[in-house]
Write an enzyme that holds these catalytic residues in place. Structure first.
Site, PDB file in Angstrom:
ATOM      1  N   ARG A  98       0.855  -1.185   0.000  1.00 55.61           N
ATOM      2  CA  ARG A  98       0.000   0.000   0.000  1.00 55.61           C
ATOM      3  C   ARG A  98       0.896   1.242   0.000  1.00 55.61           C
ATOM      4  O   ARG A  98       1.433   1.630   1.031  1.00 55.61           O
ATOM      5  CB  ARG A  98      -0.922  -0.006   1.228  1.00 55.61           C
ATOM      6  CG  ARG A  98      -1.613   1.316   1.471  1.00 55.61           C
ATOM      7  CD  ARG A  98      -2.706   1.205   2.515  1.00 55.61           C
ATOM      8  NE  ARG A  98      -2.267   0.700   3.806  1.00 55.61           N
ATOM      9  CZ  ARG A  98      -1.663   1.442   4.741  1.00 55.61           C
ATOM     10  NH1 ARG A  98      -1.362   2.696   4.512  1.00 55.61           N
ATOM     11  NH2 ARG A  98      -1.338   0.910   5.899  1.00 55.61           N
ATOM     12  N   HIS A 109      -3.893   4.114   4.529  1.00 58.87           N
ATOM     13  CA  HIS A 109      -4.939   3.101   4.688  1.00 58.87           C
ATOM     14  C   HIS A 109      -6.275   3.677   4.232  1.00 58.87           C
ATOM     15  O   HIS A 109      -7.004   3.044   3.461  1.00 58.87           O
ATOM     16  CB  HIS A 109      -5.014   2.671   6.151  1.00 58.87           C
ATOM     17  CG  HIS A 109      -6.122   1.716   6.445  1.00 58.87           C
ATOM     18  ND1 HIS A 109      -6.104   0.404   6.020  1.00 58.87           N
ATOM     19  CD2 HIS A 109      -7.297   1.873   7.099  1.00 58.87           C
ATOM     20  CE1 HIS A 109      -7.205  -0.203   6.416  1.00 58.87           C
ATOM     21  NE2 HIS A 109      -7.949   0.665   7.070  1.00 58.87           N
ATOM     22  N   TYR A 150       4.032   5.710  11.200  1.00 52.31           N
ATOM     23  CA  TYR A 150       4.377   4.346  11.592  1.00 52.31           C
ATOM     24  C   TYR A 150       5.246   3.598  10.577  1.00 52.31           C
ATOM     25  O   TYR A 150       5.596   2.449  10.815  1.00 52.31           O
ATOM     26  CB  TYR A 150       3.105   3.531  11.876  1.00 52.31           C
ATOM     27  CG  TYR A 150       2.084   3.511  10.752  1.00 52.31           C
ATOM     28  CD1 TYR A 150       2.233   2.665   9.657  1.00 52.31           C
ATOM     29  CD2 TYR A 150       0.966   4.334  10.788  1.00 52.31           C
ATOM     30  CE1 TYR A 150       1.300   2.636   8.630  1.00 52.31           C
ATOM     31  CE2 TYR A 150       0.017   4.307   9.771  1.00 52.31           C
ATOM     32  CZ  TYR A 150       0.183   3.459   8.700  1.00 52.31           C
ATOM     33  OH  TYR A 150      -0.735   3.432   7.679  1.00 52.31           O
TER      34      TYR A 150
END
Length: 382
Positions: A277, A281, A290
């Site tokens: 990805r 998200h 993160y």
């Protein structure tokens, strides 16, 4: 979690013999002992691959436009697919018309392959579509927000196909299969594992297609499992295969095989599309909190669209005119989505009652009429 279970390191799949790959990140065709890229009889291979490129490019444009619309306040949220185009187009184009798909909330590329108007997708995320598209018209189910629930729906539908006599008849126009899409994060849900149990027990004609994009929102996959995801299928008694999810040719080939096995009565298969990805998200997520930018840059070198372009150009299968044409088509699509999204009408609240049953019940009709009267009581009120 790492303190409890010890250090875990992401699996390096770049040279893994278990990874099915037919087109390298540099755009070079390679062979695999078990899978070959084959096109339908009478079709031109180069034309099919050009079609894959177009599908991926237009799907990415849908994603980019929808993200921009959300940033401008036109959508409430958007689930991005940036970087996962090959996995979705490869899986979508391997389907036959009679196959049925149960998506998550991110399968915009598969929806494109099944003929769902992208404006219907935007309507869901804009909050003006009360029921979505007609699954019977597309054999593509409605988006599922409850994580992993669609795998149980898919398994039950596949078991119904068995009882309808559309599996293992030998008729290619009749035999059908089901695909359940989910992500690596959903693979940790109980619903997914329960669907594995039922699918294996009843030998259901379902392909579990997991797009392992490495991140369950902010949790890396290596903290969810001690083994590669595709190997979980062994414990349930059906085969699993890992495919390069950034390779549209390999994904198509693997899904063709898995779907045909299901249609013939061979039972379920777990396909892990190993991808990434590259975006967030969803548009409410900030992935810089993160994950490292170096990781993203490394995966950009494996861009699924760029590798197909490299192959087409290097082989002389497409030139500037073709790519310019796709870009022009993408511009037109972008304009249609921007203008169409803003023009989507507000829904009639009472129409919601018509999307519950094929034939409305007396009780529901009474509720509808009561709600309509309630809304009418506000007419003329400033």
């Amino acid at each position: 979690m790492s303190e409890l279970f010890g250090p875990q390191t992401p699996w390096d799949t770049s040279a893994s013999p278990d990874l099915v790959q037919l087109l390298t990140p540099e755009g070079q065709r390679v062979d695999h002992p078990d899978y070959r890229f084959t096109v339908p009889e009478g079709a031109d291979e180069a034309e099919v691959i050009r079609g894959f490129y177009r599908d991926m490019a237009l799907t990415r444009r849908i994603d980019v436009e929808a993200t921009a619309l959300q940033r401008h306040g036109e959508l409430g949220i958007w689930a991005q697919l940036l970087g996962q185009e090959a996995a979705q187009i490869g899986a979508g184009r391997a389907l036959r018309p009679q196959d049925f798909v149960f998506p998550t909330y991110r399968e915009h590329g598969v929806a494109w392959c099944r003929g769902v108007d992208p404006l219907r997708l935007l309507g869901l995320f804009r909050g003006v579509d009360q029921g979505g598209w007609d699954p019977e018209a597309t054999n593509f189910g409605l988006y599922t927000i409850v994580i992993g629930a669609q795998t149980l729906h898919a398994t039950g539908y596949a078991m119904g196909m068995q009882r309808d006599g559309v599996v293992g008849t030998g008729d290619p126009e009749r035999d059908a299969a089901v695909v359940a899409h989910f992500g690596d994060g959903a693979s940790s849900q109980g619903d997914v594992n329960e669907s594995f149990v039922f699918a294996a027990s009843y030998n259901a004609p379902v392909v579990f297609f997991c797009q392992n994009n490495q991140w369950a929102i902010s949790e890396p996959f290596e903290r969810q499992s001690r083994i590669p995801l595709y190997r979980r299928a062994e414990g349930f008694g059906f085969p699993g295969v890992r495919v390069d999810g950034n390779d549209v040719l390999a994904t198509y080939a693997v899904m063709q095989t898995a779907l045909q096995r299901a249609r013939e009565g061979g039972g379920p298969t777990l396909v892990e599309a190993y991808t990434y990805r590259m975006g967030a998200h969803t548009t409410t997520d900030d992935p810089t909190r993160y994950r490292l930018s170096d990781e993203v840059e490394t995966w950009k070198l494996k861009d699924p669209i760029a590798r197909v372009e490299a192959y087409l150009r290097r082989g002389g299968f497409a030139g500037d005119d073709f790519f310019a044409g796709v870009e022009a088509e993408a511009e037109e699509l972008g304009t249609r989505l921007r203008e169409g999204c803003r023009a989507l009408p507000e829904p009639d609240p009472v129409a919601l009652f018509g999307d519950v049953y094929a034939e409305i019940t007396e009780e529901l009709a009474a509720q509808r009429d009561g709600y309509a009267a309630y809304l009418a009581s506000f007419e003329g009120v400033a």
